[in-house]
Motif scaffolding. Sequence first.
Motif, PDB file in Angstrom:
ATOM      1  N   ASN A  90       0.812  -1.222   0.000  1.00  0.00           N
ATOM      2  CA  ASN A  90       0.000   0.000   0.000  1.00  0.00           C
ATOM      3  C   ASN A  90       0.847   1.274   0.000  1.00  0.00           C
ATOM      4  O   ASN A  90       0.326   2.350  -0.260  1.00  0.00           O
ATOM      5  CB  ASN A  90      -0.925   0.027   1.224  1.00  0.00           C
ATOM      6  CG  ASN A  90      -2.184  -0.771   1.015  1.00  0.00           C
ATOM      7  OD1 ASN A  90      -2.928  -0.517   0.086  1.00  0.00           O
ATOM      8  ND2 ASN A  90      -2.417  -1.738   1.870  1.00  0.00           N
ATOM      9  N   GLY A  93       2.477   5.256  -4.683  1.00  0.00           N
ATOM     10  CA  GLY A  93       1.602   6.212  -5.340  1.00  0.00           C
ATOM     11  C   GLY A  93       1.509   7.531  -4.613  1.00  0.00           C
ATOM     12  O   GLY A  93       2.231   7.807  -3.655  1.00  0.00           O
ATOM     13  N   SER A  94       0.569   8.333  -5.091  1.00  0.00           N
ATOM     14  CA  SER A  94       0.399   9.670  -4.515  1.00  0.00           C
ATOM     15  C   SER A  94      -0.971   9.845  -3.879  1.00  0.00           C
ATOM     16  O   SER A  94      -1.408  10.964  -3.659  1.00  0.00           O
ATOM     17  CB  SER A  94       0.617  10.719  -5.608  1.00  0.00           C
ATOM     18  OG  SER A  94      -0.316  10.517  -6.643  1.00  0.00           O
ATOM     19  N   ASN A  95      -1.623   8.728  -3.596  1.00  0.00           N
ATOM     20  CA  ASN A  95      -2.920   8.788  -2.935  1.00  0.00           C
ATOM     21  C   ASN A  95      -2.719   8.600  -1.435  1.00  0.00           C
ATOM     22  O   ASN A  95      -2.269   7.545  -0.998  1.00  0.00           O
ATOM     23  CB  ASN A  95      -3.837   7.703  -3.488  1.00  0.00           C
ATOM     24  CG  ASN A  95      -5.248   7.810  -2.960  1.00  0.00           C
ATOM     25  OD1 ASN A  95      -5.507   8.499  -1.980  1.00  0.00           O
ATOM     26  ND2 ASN A  95      -6.162   7.119  -3.601  1.00  0.00           N
ATOM     27  N   PRO A  96      -3.062   9.605  -0.635  1.00  0.00           N
ATOM     28  CA  PRO A  96      -2.875   9.491   0.814  1.00  0.00           C
ATOM     29  C   PRO A  96      -3.626   8.306   1.430  1.00  0.00           C
ATOM     30  O   PRO A  96      -3.199   7.761   2.447  1.00  0.00           O
ATOM     31  CB  PRO A  96      -3.427  10.813   1.362  1.00  0.00           C
ATOM     32  CG  PRO A  96      -3.455  11.748   0.215  1.00  0.00           C
ATOM     33  CD  PRO A  96      -3.582  10.910  -1.013  1.00  0.00           C
ATOM     34  N   LEU A  97      -4.724   7.880   0.793  1.00  0.00           N
ATOM     35  CA  LEU A  97      -5.478   6.746   1.321  1.00  0.00           C
ATOM     36  C   LEU A  97      -4.642   5.467   1.339  1.00  0.00           C
ATOM     37  O   LEU A  97      -4.792   4.645   2.240  1.00  0.00           O
ATOM     38  CB  LEU A  97      -6.764   6.526   0.520  1.00  0.00           C
ATOM     39  CG  LEU A  97      -7.849   7.582   0.704  1.00  0.00           C
ATOM     40  CD1 LEU A  97      -9.035   7.289  -0.195  1.00  0.00           C
ATOM     41  CD2 LEU A  97      -8.281   7.674   2.152  1.00  0.00           C
ATOM     42  N   ASN A  98      -3.772   5.307   0.345  1.00  0.00           N
ATOM     43  CA  ASN A  98      -2.885   4.138   0.333  1.00  0.00           C
ATOM     44  C   ASN A  98      -2.051   4.107   1.608  1.00  0.00           C
ATOM     45  O   ASN A  98      -1.900   3.065   2.250  1.00  0.00           O
ATOM     46  CB  ASN A  98      -1.948   4.166  -0.878  1.00  0.00           C
ATOM     47  CG  ASN A  98      -2.666   3.946  -2.184  1.00  0.00           C
ATOM     48  OD1 ASN A  98      -3.828   3.568  -2.217  1.00  0.00           O
ATOM     49  ND2 ASN A  98      -1.969   4.194  -3.267  1.00  0.00           N
ATOM     50  N   TYR A  99      -1.511   5.253   1.956  1.00  0.00           N
ATOM     51  CA  TYR A  99      -0.642   5.335   3.128  1.00  0.00           C
ATOM     52  C   TYR A  99      -1.442   5.217   4.425  1.00  0.00           C
ATOM     53  O   TYR A  99      -0.965   4.627   5.398  1.00  0.00           O
ATOM     54  CB  TYR A  99       0.185   6.621   3.079  1.00  0.00           C
ATOM     55  CG  TYR A  99       1.131   6.614   1.899  1.00  0.00           C
ATOM     56  CD1 TYR A  99       2.363   5.995   1.989  1.00  0.00           C
ATOM     57  CD2 TYR A  99       0.770   7.182   0.686  1.00  0.00           C
ATOM     58  CE1 TYR A  99       3.224   5.949   0.894  1.00  0.00           C
ATOM     59  CE2 TYR A  99       1.616   7.136  -0.411  1.00  0.00           C
ATOM     60  CZ  TYR A  99       2.839   6.519  -0.298  1.00  0.00           C
ATOM     61  OH  TYR A  99       3.682   6.458  -1.378  1.00  0.00           O
ATOM     62  N   ILE A 129       2.705  14.610   0.346  1.00  0.00           N
ATOM     63  CA  ILE A 129       1.653  14.644  -0.671  1.00  0.00           C
ATOM     64  C   ILE A 129       0.763  15.855  -0.468  1.00  0.00           C
ATOM     65  O   ILE A 129       0.425  16.570  -1.429  1.00  0.00           O
ATOM     66  CB  ILE A 129       0.823  13.331  -0.648  1.00  0.00           C
ATOM     67  CG1 ILE A 129       1.681  12.158  -1.131  1.00  0.00           C
ATOM     68  CG2 ILE A 129      -0.436  13.467  -1.488  1.00  0.00           C
ATOM     69  CD1 ILE A 129       1.058  10.793  -0.893  1.00  0.00           C
ATOM     70  N   LYS A 130       0.410  16.147   0.782  1.00  0.00           N
ATOM     71  CA  LYS A 130      -0.439  17.311   1.069  1.00  0.00           C
ATOM     72  C   LYS A 130       0.269  18.607   0.678  1.00  0.00           C
ATOM     73  O   LYS A 130      -0.345  19.497   0.080  1.00  0.00           O
ATOM     74  CB  LYS A 130      -0.815  17.345   2.547  1.00  0.00           C
ATOM     75  CG  LYS A 130      -1.845  16.316   2.939  1.00  0.00           C
ATOM     76  CD  LYS A 130      -2.173  16.420   4.421  1.00  0.00           C
ATOM     77  CE  LYS A 130      -3.199  15.388   4.840  1.00  0.00           C
ATOM     78  NZ  LYS A 130      -3.490  15.469   6.287  1.00  0.00           N
ATOM     79  N   GLU A 133       0.334  18.827  -3.116  1.00  0.00           N
ATOM     80  CA  GLU A 133      -0.994  19.183  -3.637  1.00  0.00           C
ATOM     81  C   GLU A 133      -1.288  20.660  -3.402  1.00  0.00           C
ATOM     82  O   GLU A 133      -1.843  21.333  -4.275  1.00  0.00           O
ATOM     83  CB  GLU A 133      -2.075  18.313  -2.983  1.00  0.00           C
ATOM     84  CG  GLU A 133      -2.089  16.888  -3.475  1.00  0.00           C
ATOM     85  CD  GLU A 133      -3.081  16.006  -2.723  1.00  0.00           C
ATOM     86  OE1 GLU A 133      -3.639  16.450  -1.686  1.00  0.00           O
ATOM     87  OE2 GLU A 133      -3.289  14.868  -3.167  1.00  0.00           O
TER      88      GLU A 133
END
Length: 156
Positions: A90, A93-99, A129-130, A133
């Motif tokens: 997990n 990527g760049s999706n915070p949900l993965n982390y 990531i935040k 963004e």
Amino acid sequence: MRLADDELKEKVKNCNKIIARRLDDARKKDLYENALEIMESATTEQMFENAGYMFIEVMDYADAKEKSQECFEKGEIARKDTILSEAEANMTGSNPLNYLNAIALLEEIPGWKDADEKILACRNKIEEIKVKEQEERLERKRKAEEVRIQIQKAEE
């Protein structure tokens, strides 16, 4: 047995006990050996648990008690390693949900290998990531403002 004298009855009973004990020993040996094979080839928590329960069935045979404990310990290690692997998968990527998903998994195994360090790395990545963004939003806003100013100058 009905017609035998007491001495013969006793001999037959003893023979039956010996046969029953041998059959039971053979059953235990087979189960023990099967459990050993499963244990040696096990790679998952479930496989180790299955072998552990088989050893419990023959607890009084050889070192089955120790082997059952070993199986359950190895099963716990396999469980934690599986969770760690899922969490690592997990962490991309760049999706915070993965982390966030990775953190949730890693929090199930605190102190296991480098799980605590990975939690910290995930939190840092979420912050990165935040920030990225936010920077991208500000850049888009700046460019939009430049375009607006250019349009406004062109209209004058």
